[in-house]
Design a protein around this motif. Structure first.
Motif, PDB file in Angstrom:
ATOM      1  N   GLN A  91       0.821  -1.209   0.000  1.00  0.00           N
ATOM      2  CA  GLN A  91       0.000   0.000   0.000  1.00  0.00           C
ATOM      3  C   GLN A  91       0.858   1.263   0.000  1.00  0.00           C
ATOM      4  O   GLN A  91       0.542   2.235  -0.692  1.00  0.00           O
ATOM      5  CB  GLN A  91      -0.923   0.000   1.219  1.00  0.00           C
ATOM      6  CG  GLN A  91      -2.002  -1.059   1.169  1.00  0.00           C
ATOM      7  CD  GLN A  91      -3.035  -0.895   2.276  1.00  0.00           C
ATOM      8  OE1 GLN A  91      -3.356   0.216   2.688  1.00  0.00           O
ATOM      9  NE2 GLN A  91      -3.552  -2.010   2.767  1.00  0.00           N
ATOM     10  N   GLU A 111     -14.037  -0.219   2.287  1.00  0.00           N
ATOM     11  CA  GLU A 111     -12.912   0.534   1.727  1.00  0.00           C
ATOM     12  C   GLU A 111     -13.262   1.234   0.421  1.00  0.00           C
ATOM     13  O   GLU A 111     -12.544   2.130  -0.004  1.00  0.00           O
ATOM     14  CB  GLU A 111     -11.729  -0.402   1.485  1.00  0.00           C
ATOM     15  CG  GLU A 111     -11.113  -1.001   2.726  1.00  0.00           C
ATOM     16  CD  GLU A 111      -9.891  -1.835   2.391  1.00  0.00           C
ATOM     17  OE1 GLU A 111      -8.844  -1.247   2.069  1.00  0.00           O
ATOM     18  OE2 GLU A 111      -9.997  -3.078   2.435  1.00  0.00           O
ATOM     19  N   LEU A 112     -14.360   0.819  -0.212  1.00  0.00           N
ATOM     20  CA  LEU A 112     -14.664   1.296  -1.559  1.00  0.00           C
ATOM     21  C   LEU A 112     -15.864   2.228  -1.583  1.00  0.00           C
ATOM     22  O   LEU A 112     -16.825   2.054  -0.837  1.00  0.00           O
ATOM     23  CB  LEU A 112     -14.924   0.110  -2.488  1.00  0.00           C
ATOM     24  CG  LEU A 112     -13.807  -0.932  -2.583  1.00  0.00           C
ATOM     25  CD1 LEU A 112     -14.200  -2.034  -3.551  1.00  0.00           C
ATOM     26  CD2 LEU A 112     -12.490  -0.282  -3.000  1.00  0.00           C
ATOM     27  N   ILE A 163      -8.086  -2.318  -6.691  1.00  0.00           N
ATOM     28  CA  ILE A 163      -8.555  -1.003  -6.259  1.00  0.00           C
ATOM     29  C   ILE A 163      -8.289  -0.818  -4.763  1.00  0.00           C
ATOM     30  O   ILE A 163      -7.861   0.245  -4.323  1.00  0.00           O
ATOM     31  CB  ILE A 163     -10.057  -0.826  -6.574  1.00  0.00           C
ATOM     32  CG1 ILE A 163     -10.272  -0.798  -8.087  1.00  0.00           C
ATOM     33  CG2 ILE A 163     -10.595   0.468  -5.958  1.00  0.00           C
ATOM     34  CD1 ILE A 163     -11.732  -0.844  -8.500  1.00  0.00           C
ATOM     35  N   ARG A 164      -8.500  -1.875  -3.980  1.00  0.00           N
ATOM     36  CA  ARG A 164      -8.221  -1.803  -2.542  1.00  0.00           C
ATOM     37  C   ARG A 164      -6.757  -1.505  -2.265  1.00  0.00           C
ATOM     38  O   ARG A 164      -6.418  -0.863  -1.276  1.00  0.00           O
ATOM     39  CB  ARG A 164      -8.610  -3.118  -1.865  1.00  0.00           C
ATOM     40  CG  ARG A 164     -10.097  -3.381  -1.776  1.00  0.00           C
ATOM     41  CD  ARG A 164     -10.389  -4.613  -0.944  1.00  0.00           C
ATOM     42  NE  ARG A 164     -11.739  -5.106  -1.206  1.00  0.00           N
ATOM     43  CZ  ARG A 164     -12.013  -6.129  -1.991  1.00  0.00           C
ATOM     44  NH1 ARG A 164     -11.037  -6.802  -2.593  1.00  0.00           N
ATOM     45  NH2 ARG A 164     -13.262  -6.511  -2.180  1.00  0.00           N
ATOM     46  N   HIS A 165      -5.876  -1.990  -3.142  1.00  0.00           N
ATOM     47  CA  HIS A 165      -4.438  -1.792  -2.955  1.00  0.00           C
ATOM     48  C   HIS A 165      -3.909  -0.598  -3.765  1.00  0.00           C
ATOM     49  O   HIS A 165      -2.704  -0.500  -4.018  1.00  0.00           O
ATOM     50  CB  HIS A 165      -3.682  -3.067  -3.334  1.00  0.00           C
ATOM     51  CG  HIS A 165      -3.870  -4.185  -2.351  1.00  0.00           C
ATOM     52  ND1 HIS A 165      -4.849  -5.145  -2.499  1.00  0.00           N
ATOM     53  CD2 HIS A 165      -3.216  -4.474  -1.189  1.00  0.00           C
ATOM     54  CE1 HIS A 165      -4.775  -5.989  -1.478  1.00  0.00           C
ATOM     55  NE2 HIS A 165      -3.809  -5.606  -0.678  1.00  0.00           N
ATOM     56  N   TYR A 166      -4.814   0.278  -4.215  1.00  0.00           N
ATOM     57  CA  TYR A 166      -4.447   1.526  -4.894  1.00  0.00           C
ATOM     58  C   TYR A 166      -3.716   1.270  -6.220  1.00  0.00           C
ATOM     59  O   TYR A 166      -2.991   2.134  -6.704  1.00  0.00           O
ATOM     60  CB  TYR A 166      -3.564   2.400  -3.994  1.00  0.00           C
ATOM     61  CG  TYR A 166      -4.190   2.736  -2.668  1.00  0.00           C
ATOM     62  CD1 TYR A 166      -5.062   3.816  -2.541  1.00  0.00           C
ATOM     63  CD2 TYR A 166      -3.922   1.967  -1.539  1.00  0.00           C
ATOM     64  CE1 TYR A 166      -5.644   4.119  -1.322  1.00  0.00           C
ATOM     65  CE2 TYR A 166      -4.503   2.265  -0.305  1.00  0.00           C
ATOM     66  CZ  TYR A 166      -5.366   3.349  -0.206  1.00  0.00           C
ATOM     67  OH  TYR A 166      -5.943   3.641   1.007  1.00  0.00           O
ATOM     68  N   HIS A 177     -14.353   3.344  -6.634  1.00  0.00           N
ATOM     69  CA  HIS A 177     -12.967   3.738  -6.421  1.00  0.00           C
ATOM     70  C   HIS A 177     -12.698   3.679  -4.922  1.00  0.00           C
ATOM     71  O   HIS A 177     -13.629   3.552  -4.104  1.00  0.00           O
ATOM     72  CB  HIS A 177     -12.666   5.137  -6.986  1.00  0.00           C
ATOM     73  CG  HIS A 177     -13.468   6.241  -6.371  1.00  0.00           C
ATOM     74  ND1 HIS A 177     -13.090   6.889  -5.224  1.00  0.00           N
ATOM     75  CD2 HIS A 177     -14.640   6.813  -6.746  1.00  0.00           C
ATOM     76  CE1 HIS A 177     -13.988   7.815  -4.920  1.00  0.00           C
ATOM     77  NE2 HIS A 177     -14.937   7.789  -5.820  1.00  0.00           N
ATOM     78  N   HIS A 178     -11.448   3.748  -4.531  1.00  0.00           N
ATOM     79  CA  HIS A 178     -11.089   3.659  -3.119  1.00  0.00           C
ATOM     80  C   HIS A 178     -11.475   4.950  -2.412  1.00  0.00           C
ATOM     81  O   HIS A 178     -11.240   6.051  -2.917  1.00  0.00           O
ATOM     82  CB  HIS A 178      -9.584   3.411  -2.974  1.00  0.00           C
ATOM     83  CG  HIS A 178      -9.201   2.839  -1.653  1.00  0.00           C
ATOM     84  ND1 HIS A 178      -9.296   3.557  -0.477  1.00  0.00           N
ATOM     85  CD2 HIS A 178      -8.719   1.616  -1.304  1.00  0.00           C
ATOM     86  CE1 HIS A 178      -8.896   2.801   0.534  1.00  0.00           C
ATOM     87  NE2 HIS A 178      -8.542   1.615   0.062  1.00  0.00           N
ATOM     88  N   LYS A 179     -12.053   4.809  -1.219  1.00  0.00           N
ATOM     89  CA  LYS A 179     -12.498   5.987  -0.476  1.00  0.00           C
ATOM     90  C   LYS A 179     -11.346   6.927  -0.128  1.00  0.00           C
ATOM     91  O   LYS A 179     -11.521   8.143  -0.065  1.00  0.00           O
ATOM     92  CB  LYS A 179     -13.201   5.548   0.813  1.00  0.00           C
ATOM     93  CG  LYS A 179     -14.579   4.956   0.604  1.00  0.00           C
ATOM     94  CD  LYS A 179     -15.215   4.571   1.931  1.00  0.00           C
ATOM     95  CE  LYS A 179     -16.621   4.033   1.721  1.00  0.00           C
ATOM     96  NZ  LYS A 179     -17.249   3.619   2.996  1.00  0.00           N
ATOM     97  N   LYS A 233      -8.460   7.225  -1.806  1.00  0.00           N
ATOM     98  CA  LYS A 233      -7.598   7.576  -2.936  1.00  0.00           C
ATOM     99  C   LYS A 233      -7.836   9.012  -3.372  1.00  0.00           C
ATOM    100  O   LYS A 233      -8.983   9.423  -3.604  1.00  0.00           O
ATOM    101  CB  LYS A 233      -7.843   6.630  -4.110  1.00  0.00           C
ATOM    102  CG  LYS A 233      -6.878   6.869  -5.265  1.00  0.00           C
ATOM    103  CD  LYS A 233      -7.075   5.822  -6.348  1.00  0.00           C
ATOM    104  CE  LYS A 233      -6.102   6.032  -7.478  1.00  0.00           C
ATOM    105  NZ  LYS A 233      -4.702   5.895  -7.057  1.00  0.00           N
TER     106      LYS A 233
END
Length: 309
Positions: A71, A156-157, A137-140, A274-276, A278
């Protein structure tokens, strides 16, 4: 501990070869070993099963560190890309993930329109199954994703929009099932079936439908490509259950015939996620805004809950 050590560590886990890591980072192999040794020394616990790095298998401590290191390095790369996007406005790079149906039947005209208005933006599109994309997406590793799913809840999303795209029965013209006034799961199961790949969301939903009605589908073929599935159905190798979006054009041209699936309530949708946490680049903001408006009909970014989309 420093960023270079973490980057070397993450690449070592991914590539499983010190020489490949050295080539990727354009450094010498002893330097790779030096960084790994210093990182292990800082952590105070063994990160790999052996000290020689010939067996690149992580210890429990190494696996725990890898989750964080992955991450950190992904966020750092994202930060550099973000700054590059600001430096080179209106350019930049956006990394999109999509499952097969939206990538093939929804995105092409939208990407064409976006590139027309923003020719300097480089787009990287990765087409994979929904579980793979959501993990990235969780791992950017991706800026956003378009995924076909029945229900999507993840702390997380951020789900910014959704579009109905249910599964329907698809037959070639003239198929005996089309002459029946009332279809039943039993009658459908009596014919050969062209199926999705086992790890797909559609396959899971279809198997759940069959189990619910106590029928067993007679698999004639298992195919990973929707276009190939349609060709097999057109050729008379069997019937199939496909997304409505993927067969709209074929049904309109009379090449395939679609019927509602009896006793089915999949609630299958295409989600824009998308990731919250990001941070979105200017290019990504413009792209998401276009998708919400043109593809999902959402004209306000405030409509972000799937219950209201």
């Amino acid at each position: 501990m420093n960023l270079q050590q973490l980057k070397v560590f993450v690449l070592t886990v991914k590539l499983k070869s010190l020489s490949l890591v050295a080539a990727e980072l354009q450094i010498k192999q002893p330097t790779v070993t030096f960084h790994l040794n210093k990182l292990q020394e800082y952590c105070g616990v063994p990160l790999f099963i052996t000290q020689s790095y010939h067996v690149l298998q992580l210890t429990e401590e190494g696996r725990a560190l890898y989750r964080y290191a992955q991450q950190v390095t992904a966020l750092t790369d994202d930060m550099h890309a973000m700054m590059e996007g600001y430096r080179q406005q209106p350019g930049g790079v956006i990394a999109i993930g999509s499952t097969h149906t939206p990538a093939t039947y929804l995105l092409p005209p939208l990407l064409k329109a976006y590139k027309k208005d923003h020719p300097a933006v480089r787009i990287a599109l990765e087409v994979k199954t929904a579980p793979v994309l959501l993990d990235k997406i969780r791992h950017y590793e991706l800026d956003c994703g378009l995924v076909s799913f029945d229900k999507l809840e993840d702390s997380e999303l951020e789900v910014t929009a959704s579009l109905q795209d249910d599964l329907i029965l698809v037959c070639p013209p003239g198929h005996p099932l089309l002459a029946e006034d009332e279809l039943t799961p039993e009658r459908i199961a009596a014919y050969p079936f062209v199926s999705h790949e086992t790890e797909s969301v559609s396959r899971r939903l279809i198997e759940g439908w069959a189990a619910q009605h106590g029928v067993k589908l007679s698999l004639a073929m298992e195919v990973s490509s929707t276009e190939t599935m349609k060709e097999m159905i057109r050729s008379g190798l069997g019937v199939g259950i496909l997304s409505e979006l993927s067969v709209q054009r074929d049904i309109g041209q009379g090449r395939l015939v679609g019927r509602s699936l009896p006793g089915a309530s999949f609630g299958r949708r295409i989600f824009l996620v998308h990731h919250k946490k990001k941070l979105l680049s200017p290019a990504m903001h413009r792209f998401l805004s276009m998708l919400r408006s043109d593809a999902f009909g959402v004209h306000s970014p405030d409509l972000v809950s799937q219950g209201r989309s």
